[in-house]
Structure formats: structure tokens, C-alpha cells
Write a protein that holds these residues in place. Structure first.
Motif, PDB file in Angstrom:
ATOM      1  N   ALA A   1       0.885  -1.118   0.130  1.00 33.06           N
ATOM      2  CA  ALA A   1       0.160  -0.187  -0.028  1.00 33.06           C
ATOM      3  C   ALA A   1       0.732   1.306  -0.066  1.00 33.06           C
ATOM      4  O   ALA A   1       0.636   2.305  -0.728  1.00 33.06           O
ATOM      5  CB  ALA A   1      -0.980  -0.175   1.309  1.00 33.06           C
TER       6      ALA A   1
ATOM      7  N   LEU B   1      -6.036   0.211   0.417  1.00 33.39           N
ATOM      8  CA  LEU B   1      -6.267  -0.792   1.600  1.00 33.39           C
ATOM      9  C   LEU B   1      -6.991  -0.093   2.701  1.00 33.39           C
ATOM     10  O   LEU B   1      -7.044   1.102   2.963  1.00 33.39           O
ATOM     11  CB  LEU B   1      -4.712  -0.969   2.099  1.00 33.39           C
ATOM     12  CG  LEU B   1      -4.675  -1.890   3.085  1.00 33.39           C
ATOM     13  CD1 LEU B   1      -5.192  -3.504   2.641  1.00 33.39           C
ATOM     14  CD2 LEU B   1      -3.266  -2.081   3.667  1.00 33.39           C
ATOM     15  N   THR B   2      -7.920  -1.047   3.402  1.00 31.44           N
ATOM     16  CA  THR B   2      -8.332  -0.679   4.577  1.00 31.44           C
ATOM     17  C   THR B   2      -8.333  -1.802   5.502  1.00 31.44           C
ATOM     18  O   THR B   2      -8.289  -3.136   4.852  1.00 31.44           O
ATOM     19  CB  THR B   2     -10.122  -0.408   4.329  1.00 31.44           C
ATOM     20  OG1 THR B   2     -10.730  -1.425   3.851  1.00 31.44           O
ATOM     21  CG2 THR B   2     -10.150   0.663   3.346  1.00 31.44           C
TER      22      THR B   2
ATOM     23  N   GLU C   1     -11.819  -0.377  -0.430  1.00 30.29           N
ATOM     24  CA  GLU C   1     -10.908  -0.522  -1.413  1.00 30.29           C
ATOM     25  C   GLU C   1     -11.041  -0.637  -2.924  1.00 30.29           C
ATOM     26  O   GLU C   1     -12.212  -1.036  -3.138  1.00 30.29           O
ATOM     27  CB  GLU C   1     -10.185  -1.818  -1.188  1.00 30.29           C
ATOM     28  CG  GLU C   1      -9.495  -2.073   0.229  1.00 30.29           C
ATOM     29  CD  GLU C   1      -8.932  -3.458   0.509  1.00 30.29           C
ATOM     30  OE1 GLU C   1      -8.752  -4.283  -0.426  1.00 30.29           O
ATOM     31  OE2 GLU C   1      -8.524  -3.759   1.740  1.00 30.29           O
TER      32      GLU C   1
END
Length: 278
Positions: free
Chosen positions: A137, A200-201, A233
């Protein structure tokens, strides 16, 4: 390299049309941020021949911009970089620049859960797994996305921890503070500091609920310790779009937002890019 699905490319085009010409289409006389060639800062290095080219620093691609009649590389300098002579590579040539010294103050923090200071074997295994997810990320470079390099504060509030602080948790020295902490009440809106795509989460051991936004050309924001995440995302966001709410998840002593900004996989001081914006 992160690739953007064809379905979202028109959304990128709409972002750029709304924001005006992208940086490569203009010839600014000055860049919209404050260069500071120190550990955790940003160096602006003229490129050979005054023309664009492929430039890298410690193996990471650099973004470049036209300034007047010439071109420069914009270099994010890691917090652990040593002051003194350094260099980047551009079109097979070594281009020297100098990192100036900077001393950051010390911050002492008490965290109630000792595992967040000295993780046990189970926590260390989780941290190792999360690093494998987080690493890409920080290096995300969505195709077709050009960062404006103009940012806004993601949420209102006072700064409680400045970038670069040498942190001591419960009496134990830990890594320097690679972002800004903004004090804010639980549930206050957190908004995208600039346009980009959510890459990204997740819920991470140290960061808690976190959102990574790639702004283009290796420029990435991390917004974390959130109580709630409001994006997914792959979602394209504009500056000011809601991404979540302030919380105290992960390693946090109280409700606040942590914002990290990264260039070429080096965490740099976001205040350099805020200018007069709120």
C-alpha cells in the motif's frame, strides 16, 4: 504496480477535469509545498539537462515536475536517513544532493495495554502478517493518477503530536512518530486530504481501523485510529470526501486522528504540504 480497473478510469478523468490542468501540463515557477531536505522532509533536486527522465532514490521511483524551463525530482527523505551527502539516480547518472540535520523533540506516552508497547508472540505474528499487507500500500502507484501536491487537513483539531517526535511508550523507546496526530472528538468526520483511490482498509494492531489512499506517483496517505471506516478498497475519492470517523482504535491513548503522508515509500512531514489550507 497497482492497476486501476477500467470501470473507474472515467472517475479519474472527472476528478482531473474538476480540478483543472494536471501538473505535467503546466510550467509553474514554484512548487505548491515547502521543500525541506532533512530526515522526514522533502528535497527538490534539478534533473540533468533540465528535462524529464526516470529518477529513483534507493530503488524507489520518484515523481518529477516541470518548474520554469527545467525539471526537478521530488524526493521524500526517510526519518532514519543520515545527514550529509546523498544521491539519486536519473537516466543512468548519479545526481548528488545534501540532507541537512534536524533534531526532533522527545514525546512520552502512557498506554494502558502493555501489549501495545511490548507485543507478545501472538501479537508479533499478527504484526508480521499485517506488514505483508501494508507494505504494497505504501508503494501503490495507480496508473493515470497524478497528485496535485496540495493537501487539506483531514479533520479539524489541535495537533497533539508533531511529526518526527522520538517517542517513549511507558518508558520504552520506540520508533519515531511518522505522522501528525490531530486531537478531535470521537465520531468527528475524517475526510480525504486530496484526491486519490483507496488501496487498503483494515483493522491493524498498531493503527487500528485504517484507510490508505494513493494519490498517484507514489504519494500515499494513511488515516488511522478510526472508529468507523466509510470507504471501500478501490473506491475513488475527491479531496474532502468522507472516509471515516475519529476514534481511538489500535495504539491510541485517546480519540484522535493520525495522518501519515508518504513519498517514494518514505514518510514525510504532512505540514510541508498544507500551506495556508485548513
Amino acid at each position: 504496480m497497482l492497476r486501476i480497473p477500467r470501470a473507474v478510469i472515467p472517475a479519474f478523468a472527472a476528478l482531473f477535469l474538476a480540478a483543472g490542468p494536471v501538473a505535467r501540463a503546466s510550467r509553474p515557477e514554484a512548487l505548491p509545498f515547502r521543500p525541506s531536505p532533512v530526515p522526514g522532509g522533502v528535497a527538490v533536486v534539478p534533473l540533468p539537462g533540465g528535462r524529464p527522465g526516470e529518477a529513483t532514490y534507493h530503488g524507489q521511483p520518484l515523481l518529477s515536475r516541470q518548474v520554469g524551463r527545467g525539471w526537478v525530482a521530488i524526493v521524500g527523505i526517510p526519518l532514519d536517513a543520515k545527514p550529509g551527502p546523498d544521491a539519486l539516480e536519473a537516466d543512468g547518472r548519479t545526481v548528488a544532493f545534501t540532507i541537512r540535520p534536524k533534531r526532533y523533540p522527545i514525546q512520552r506516552v502512557h498506554v494502558a495495554d502493555p501489549r501495545l508497547v511490548t507485543p507478545g508472540p501472538e501479537e508479533e505474528a499478527r504484526i508480521a502478517r499485517e506488514r505483508l499487507r501494508i507494505g504494497p500500500a505504501w508503494k501503490a502507484r495507480p496508473e493515470g493518477l497524478v497528485p496535485s501536491l496540495v493537501f487539506r487537513r483531514p479533520t479539524p483539531g489541535d495537533l497533539t503530536a508533531s511529526f518526527g517526535l522520538r517517542r517513549i511508550f511507558n518508558g520504552e523507546p520506540r520508533s519515531p512518530h511518522a505522522g501528525l496526530d490531530i486531537r478531535a472528538p470521537q465520531g468527528q468526520a475524517v475526510r480525504a486530504p486530496a484526491a486519490g483511490v483507496v488501496v487498503l482498509t483494515g483493522d491493524f494492531f498498531f493503527s487500528g481501523n485504517a484507510v490508505f489512499i494513493a494519490h498517484g506517483e507514489g504519494v500515499v496517505s494513511l488515516l488511522c485510529h478510526l472508529s468507523k471506516i466509510e470507504v471501500k478498497e478501490g473506491q475513488v475519492v475527491k479531496a474532502g470526501d468522507l472516509v471515516g470517523e475519529v476514534g481511538r482504535t489500535g495504539r491510541a491513548s485517546g480519540p484522535h486522528l493520525h495522518w501519515s503522508l508518504s513519498l517514494n515509500d518514505a514518510r514525510v512531514d504532512p505540514r510541508l504540504f498544507l500551506g495556508s489550507r485548513p
